[in-house]
Structure formats: C-alpha cells, structure tokens
Design an enzyme around this catalytic site. Structure first.
Site, PDB file in Angstrom:
ATOM      1  N   VAL A  61      15.798  -1.045  14.422  1.00  0.00           N
ATOM      2  CA  VAL A  61      16.853  -0.604  14.280  1.00  0.00           C
ATOM      3  C   VAL A  61      17.024   0.941  13.963  1.00  0.00           C
ATOM      4  O   VAL A  61      17.843   1.689  13.352  1.00  0.00           O
ATOM      5  CB  VAL A  61      18.379  -1.286  13.689  1.00  0.00           C
ATOM      6  CG1 VAL A  61      18.423  -2.743  14.702  1.00  0.00           C
ATOM      7  CG2 VAL A  61      18.173  -1.423  12.082  1.00  0.00           C
ATOM      8  N   ILE A  90      18.901  -3.977   4.846  1.00  0.00           N
ATOM      9  CA  ILE A  90      17.843  -4.506   3.330  1.00  0.00           C
ATOM     10  C   ILE A  90      18.248  -3.932   2.215  1.00  0.00           C
ATOM     11  O   ILE A  90      19.738  -2.981   2.405  1.00  0.00           O
ATOM     12  CB  ILE A  90      16.312  -3.791   4.228  1.00  0.00           C
ATOM     13  CG1 ILE A  90      16.843  -2.032   4.251  1.00  0.00           C
ATOM     14  CG2 ILE A  90      16.188  -4.471   5.623  1.00  0.00           C
ATOM     15  CD1 ILE A  90      15.085  -1.959   4.322  1.00  0.00           C
ATOM     16  N   TYR A 152      21.564   1.690  -1.414  1.00  0.00           N
ATOM     17  CA  TYR A 152      22.521   0.530  -1.031  1.00  0.00           C
ATOM     18  C   TYR A 152      23.936   0.699  -0.443  1.00  0.00           C
ATOM     19  O   TYR A 152      24.454   0.944   0.123  1.00  0.00           O
ATOM     20  CB  TYR A 152      22.255  -0.703  -1.411  1.00  0.00           C
ATOM     21  CG  TYR A 152      22.785  -1.907  -0.605  1.00  0.00           C
ATOM     22  CD1 TYR A 152      21.939  -2.382   0.247  1.00  0.00           C
ATOM     23  CD2 TYR A 152      23.777  -2.390  -1.006  1.00  0.00           C
ATOM     24  CE1 TYR A 152      22.737  -3.141   1.617  1.00  0.00           C
ATOM     25  CE2 TYR A 152      25.269  -3.321  -0.127  1.00  0.00           C
ATOM     26  CZ  TYR A 152      23.856  -3.849   1.090  1.00  0.00           C
ATOM     27  OH  TYR A 152      24.351  -5.031   1.239  1.00  0.00           O
ATOM     28  N   LYS A 156      26.298   2.201   2.541  1.00  0.00           N
ATOM     29  CA  LYS A 156      26.904   1.447   2.933  1.00  0.00           C
ATOM     30  C   LYS A 156      28.566   2.242   3.276  1.00  0.00           C
ATOM     31  O   LYS A 156      29.227   2.197   3.805  1.00  0.00           O
ATOM     32  CB  LYS A 156      27.078  -0.248   1.807  1.00  0.00           C
ATOM     33  CG  LYS A 156      26.018  -0.902   2.308  1.00  0.00           C
ATOM     34  CD  LYS A 156      25.979  -1.167   3.865  1.00  0.00           C
ATOM     35  CE  LYS A 156      25.312  -3.361   3.689  1.00  0.00           C
ATOM     36  NZ  LYS A 156      25.030  -3.192   5.470  1.00  0.00           N
ATOM     37  N   GLY A 183      31.512  -9.254   0.370  1.00  0.00           N
ATOM     38  CA  GLY A 183      31.166  -9.404  -1.023  1.00  0.00           C
ATOM     39  C   GLY A 183      30.023 -10.027  -1.307  1.00  0.00           C
ATOM     40  O   GLY A 183      29.344 -10.260   0.074  1.00  0.00           O
ATOM     41  N   TYR A 184      29.943 -11.068  -2.095  1.00  0.00           N
ATOM     42  CA  TYR A 184      28.741 -11.485  -2.636  1.00  0.00           C
ATOM     43  C   TYR A 184      28.114 -12.747  -1.612  1.00  0.00           C
ATOM     44  O   TYR A 184      29.531 -13.426  -1.488  1.00  0.00           O
ATOM     45  CB  TYR A 184      28.353 -11.640  -4.193  1.00  0.00           C
ATOM     46  CG  TYR A 184      27.944 -10.117  -4.596  1.00  0.00           C
ATOM     47  CD1 TYR A 184      26.128 -10.389  -4.873  1.00  0.00           C
ATOM     48  CD2 TYR A 184      28.597  -9.072  -4.993  1.00  0.00           C
ATOM     49  CE1 TYR A 184      25.799  -9.191  -6.065  1.00  0.00           C
ATOM     50  CE2 TYR A 184      28.084  -8.154  -5.464  1.00  0.00           C
ATOM     51  CZ  TYR A 184      26.996  -8.193  -5.865  1.00  0.00           C
ATOM     52  OH  TYR A 184      26.469  -7.327  -6.028  1.00  0.00           O
TER      53      TYR A 184
HETATM   54  N1  CAA Z   1      25.965  -2.044 -15.879  1.00  0.00           N
HETATM   55  C1  CAA Z   1      25.301  -1.508 -17.220  1.00  0.00           C
HETATM   56  N2  CAA Z   1      24.255  -1.673 -17.799  1.00  0.00           N
HETATM   57  C2  CAA Z   1      23.144  -2.764 -16.786  1.00  0.00           C
HETATM   58  C3  CAA Z   1      23.697  -3.348 -15.520  1.00  0.00           C
HETATM   59  C4  CAA Z   1      25.414  -2.841 -15.137  1.00  0.00           C
HETATM   60  N3  CAA Z   1      25.568  -3.840 -14.197  1.00  0.00           N
HETATM   61  N4  CAA Z   1      23.206  -4.377 -14.972  1.00  0.00           N
HETATM   62  C5  CAA Z   1      21.989  -3.806 -15.655  1.00  0.00           C
HETATM   63  N5  CAA Z   1      21.922  -3.315 -16.881  1.00  0.00           N
HETATM   64  C6  CAA Z   1      21.320  -2.842 -17.884  1.00  0.00           C
HETATM   65  C7  CAA Z   1      20.543  -3.576 -18.713  1.00  0.00           C
HETATM   66  O1  CAA Z   1      21.061  -4.332 -19.684  1.00  0.00           O
HETATM   67  C8  CAA Z   1      19.385  -2.867 -19.276  1.00  0.00           C
HETATM   68  O2  CAA Z   1      19.767  -2.269 -20.391  1.00  0.00           O
HETATM   69  P1  CAA Z   1      18.763  -1.815 -21.674  1.00  0.00           P
HETATM   70  O3  CAA Z   1      17.288  -1.540 -20.747  1.00  0.00           O
HETATM   71  O4  CAA Z   1      19.807  -0.902 -22.694  1.00  0.00           O
HETATM   72  O5  CAA Z   1      18.280  -3.244 -21.945  1.00  0.00           O
HETATM   73  C9  CAA Z   1      18.978  -2.640 -17.920  1.00  0.00           C
HETATM   74  O6  CAA Z   1      19.609  -1.831 -17.613  1.00  0.00           O
HETATM   75  C10 CAA Z   1      17.433  -3.254 -17.484  1.00  0.00           C
HETATM   76  O7  CAA Z   1      16.820  -2.563 -17.221  1.00  0.00           O
HETATM   77  P2  CAA Z   1      15.783  -3.392 -15.923  1.00  0.00           P
HETATM   78  O8  CAA Z   1      14.640  -2.054 -16.348  1.00  0.00           O
HETATM   79  O9  CAA Z   1      15.705  -4.750 -16.178  1.00  0.00           O
HETATM   80  O10 CAA Z   1      16.151  -3.422 -14.424  1.00  0.00           O
HETATM   81  P3  CAA Z   1      14.998  -2.188 -13.457  1.00  0.00           P
HETATM   82  O11 CAA Z   1      15.889  -0.771 -13.510  1.00  0.00           O
HETATM   83  O12 CAA Z   1      14.078  -3.109 -13.037  1.00  0.00           O
HETATM   84  O13 CAA Z   1      16.905  -3.558 -12.141  1.00  0.00           O
HETATM   85  C11 CAA Z   1      17.790  -4.547 -10.990  1.00  0.00           C
HETATM   86  C12 CAA Z   1      17.642  -3.857 -12.881  1.00  0.00           C
HETATM   87  C13 CAA Z   1      16.891  -5.151  -9.741  1.00  0.00           C
HETATM   88  C14 CAA Z   1      19.066  -2.706 -10.177  1.00  0.00           C
HETATM   89  C15 CAA Z   1      18.678  -5.468 -12.011  1.00  0.00           C
HETATM   90  O14 CAA Z   1      19.728  -4.475 -12.537  1.00  0.00           O
HETATM   91  C16 CAA Z   1      19.994  -6.113 -10.247  1.00  0.00           C
HETATM   92  O15 CAA Z   1      19.858  -6.481 -10.156  1.00  0.00           O
HETATM   93  N6  CAA Z   1      21.348  -6.218 -10.587  1.00  0.00           N
HETATM   94  C17 CAA Z   1      21.780  -5.849  -9.332  1.00  0.00           C
HETATM   95  C18 CAA Z   1      21.809  -5.057  -8.326  1.00  0.00           C
HETATM   96  C19 CAA Z   1      22.939  -6.222  -6.976  1.00  0.00           C
HETATM   97  O16 CAA Z   1      23.699  -6.690  -7.115  1.00  0.00           O
HETATM   98  N7  CAA Z   1      22.343  -6.303  -5.765  1.00  0.00           N
HETATM   99  C20 CAA Z   1      23.079  -6.839  -4.476  1.00  0.00           C
HETATM  100  C21 CAA Z   1      22.244  -7.445  -3.673  1.00  0.00           C
HETATM  101  S1  CAA Z   1      23.083  -8.344  -2.838  1.00  0.00           S
HETATM  102  C22 CAA Z   1      23.680  -7.202  -1.846  1.00  0.00           C
HETATM  103  O17 CAA Z   1      23.178  -5.969  -1.192  1.00  0.00           O
HETATM  104  C23 CAA Z   1      24.721  -7.724  -0.671  1.00  0.00           C
HETATM  105  C24 CAA Z   1      26.541  -7.262  -0.566  1.00  0.00           C
HETATM  106  O18 CAA Z   1      26.233  -6.705   0.381  1.00  0.00           O
HETATM  107  C25 CAA Z   1      27.165  -7.268  -1.450  1.00  0.00           C
END
Ligand code: CAA
Length: 245
Positions: A61, A90, A152, A156, A183-184
């Site tokens: 796509v 994705i 993303y 979106k 949502g999730y």
């Molecule tokens: N707000 C503020 N700080 C946050 C946070 C948040 N929501 N989440 C994590 N952090 C901070 C942590 O506290 C940590 O801080 P420190 O370094 O000071 O300890 C830091 O961020 C984490 O750093 P990492 O190096 O571990 O993180 P990263 O850069 O490798 O990646 C990430 C982190 C993979 C993005 C992870 O936070 C994550 O998976 N987040 C969720 C993302 C998400 O919701 N994705 C949705 C997928 S499903 C979808 O998208 C479908 C849909 O439509 C809903």
C-alpha cells in the site's frame, strides 16, 4: 447487488475482524497482504473453514504502482470497489532522538501515503456509481500523541486531515469519508509493546481493559452502511474513555 468492500491489511487483528463483520453484513470482501504467501494461505484456509469466502491480493500500500495494479486486477476479477477501508498500518516505535529516517519514512508511507495510493484507484468508479464509503483507520495516538511514536502519531493525525478535505470534495456525490480512531486493542501490534508499559497503558483506560477488534469492526460496518449517509468528515473515537475530546 452485494457491495464490494476492500480492506487493506485484512490479515492483521483488526483487519480480520473488519473482513468478517463486513462479510456477515453481506459485502463481497477483498483484502490485501504485503507478500507473505504462507500467512495469506493460512488466513484463507482458516477463514474458509469458518464459512468465509475472502479474496486476497498482494499489494504494497506504500507503493502507488502496486495499488494501481492490484485494483485493476480486482476490477477485472470481481468488480468496482464500493467500500474502501484504509486499515493497513505499521509501527516503528522509538523516541525521536533514536529514530532512523527509515523508521520515519516507512510509517509515513504505509500509514498515510497509502490513503492517497489506494483512494486514487477507487474514487473515479465511486463518483461514477454515485455511492462510496471511504473509512480511514487512525488511532487515539493521532489525536493525543504518544511518547515513542512521533512517526505514527504524525501519520495518524494526517489521516484525519485527508478525511476532512476529501469529505468536502465528494459530499454531494453519495460518497462519505470518515476516520475511525481506535484506542488500544488486544492485537499483535499492541502486544508488541513491553508488558510493563502495556500494563501502565491499560491502567490509564477508564473501562479497565483493551478493546476488542470486533468492537471496532461493528463501527466500521455502521459507517459503511446506508444508515451512515449523513455522516461524513467525522472522526469517531472508540477508546474505552482513554482520551475524551
Ligand atoms: N512519558 C514520559 N517519559 C517516558 C514515557 C512516557 N510515556 N515512557 C517512557 N518514558 C521514559 C522512561 O521513564 C525512560 O526515562 P529515563 O531514561 O529518564 O529513565 C525513557 O523514557 C525510556 O527510554 P528507553 O531508552 O528505554 O526507551 P526507547 O527510546 O528505547 O523506547 C519505547 C521506548 C519503545 C517508545 C517505549 O516507551 C514504548 O514502547 N512506548 C509505548 C509506545 C506505544 O504506546 N506504542 C503503541 C503501539 S500500538 C499502536 O500504535 C496501536 C494504536 O493505534 C494504539
């Protein structure tokens, strides 16, 4: 005559639920897969055993020519598309400071440029027939932003801009264009988020659980129906109360 519904990315969790729901409401269902023949074969076998007869076509796509070729084949084999559900998407999550240009571009191309690539293929026929439903699947994270998802969230959010503009262009032609922002959900995409982060996310959902793909699919079915003729340019949130606008 049964309407033809084309759902991109129909082999994912949400896409499969949309395919099944639209089939149950009488649509001829066509879906796409990005190239994994094994996955496609097992999807078709499994759903056939459940009583569904889906048509599946290979398509990237994110690639305009691939979409052109696929829709030409669908027209030849089955007919013109009446309902387009732009569902394929994705994630390439990571903070911006660590995000590669490839992770940015892949998400923009697959989640946003795909709307142009796909809609261009079906719009003329919808205009000619005087009926069309274009349903764009966005996300709560396009509405509120999400840590780790600048690509993303940007794509979106862009989806709904596309919806609002096109809705105005075709409103008098029997074609509606709407965005659904789930949502999730309990799908592989969400399960790919680490358990710890996922549990924190679930704790922030007022209804206290992930959504089911079927709950979203039922809404898609309504938006695709004749009942929804007066709804266009809308963005419908369905997120368990996680983000209220
Ligand atoms: N707000 C503020 N700080 C946050 C946070 C948040 N929501 N989440 C994590 N952090 C901070 C942590 O506290 C940590 O801080 P420190 O370094 O000071 O300890 C830091 O961020 C984490 O750093 P990492 O190096 O571990 O993180 P990263 O850069 O490798 O990646 C990430 C982190 C993979 C993005 C992870 O936070 C994550 O998976 N987040 C969720 C993302 C998400 O919701 N994705 C949705 C997928 S499903 C979808 O998208 C479908 C849909 O439509 C809903």
């Amino acid at each position: 005559m049964a309407r033809i519904a084309l759902i991109t990315g129909g082999m994912g969790g949400l896409g499969t639920a949309i395919c099944k729901t639209l089939a149950k409401s009488g649509h001829i269902v066509v879906t796409t897969y990005s190239g994994n023949e094994e996955k496609c074969k097992s999807f078709l076998t499994k759903t056939q055993a459940e009583g569904f007869k889906f048509h599946a076509y290979k398509c990237d796509v994110a690639n305009f020519e691939s979409c052109t070729e696929m829709v030409a084949k669908i027209k030849q084999d089955i007919g013109c598309v009446d309902v387009l559900v732009n569902n394929a998407g994705i994630t390439r999550d990571g903070q911006l400071k660590k995000m590669s240009q490839e992770a940015w571009q892949a998400v923009i191309d697959t989640n946003l440029t795909s709307l142009f690539n796909m809609t261009k293929q079906v719009l003329d026929d919808m205009l000619e027939s005087g009926f069309g439903r274009i349903i764009n699947i966005s996300s709560i994270n396009g509405q509120k932003g999400q840590f780790g998802q600048v690509n993303y969230s940007a794509a979106k959010a862009g989806v709904h801009g596309f919806t609002m503009a096109l809705a105005q262009e075709v409103a008098r032609k029997g074609i509606t264009v709407n965005t659904i922002a789930p949502g999730y959900l309990a799908t592989d995409m969400v399960m790919a988020v680490s358990e710890e982060i996922r549990n924190k996310i679930i704790a922030g959902i007022p209804v206290g659980r992930l959504g089911s793909p079927e709950e979203i699919a039922a809404l898609v079915d309504y938006v695709a129906s004749d009942y929804a003729a007066f709804m266009t340019g809308s963005e419908i949130a369905i997120n368990g109360g996680q983000h209220m606008m």
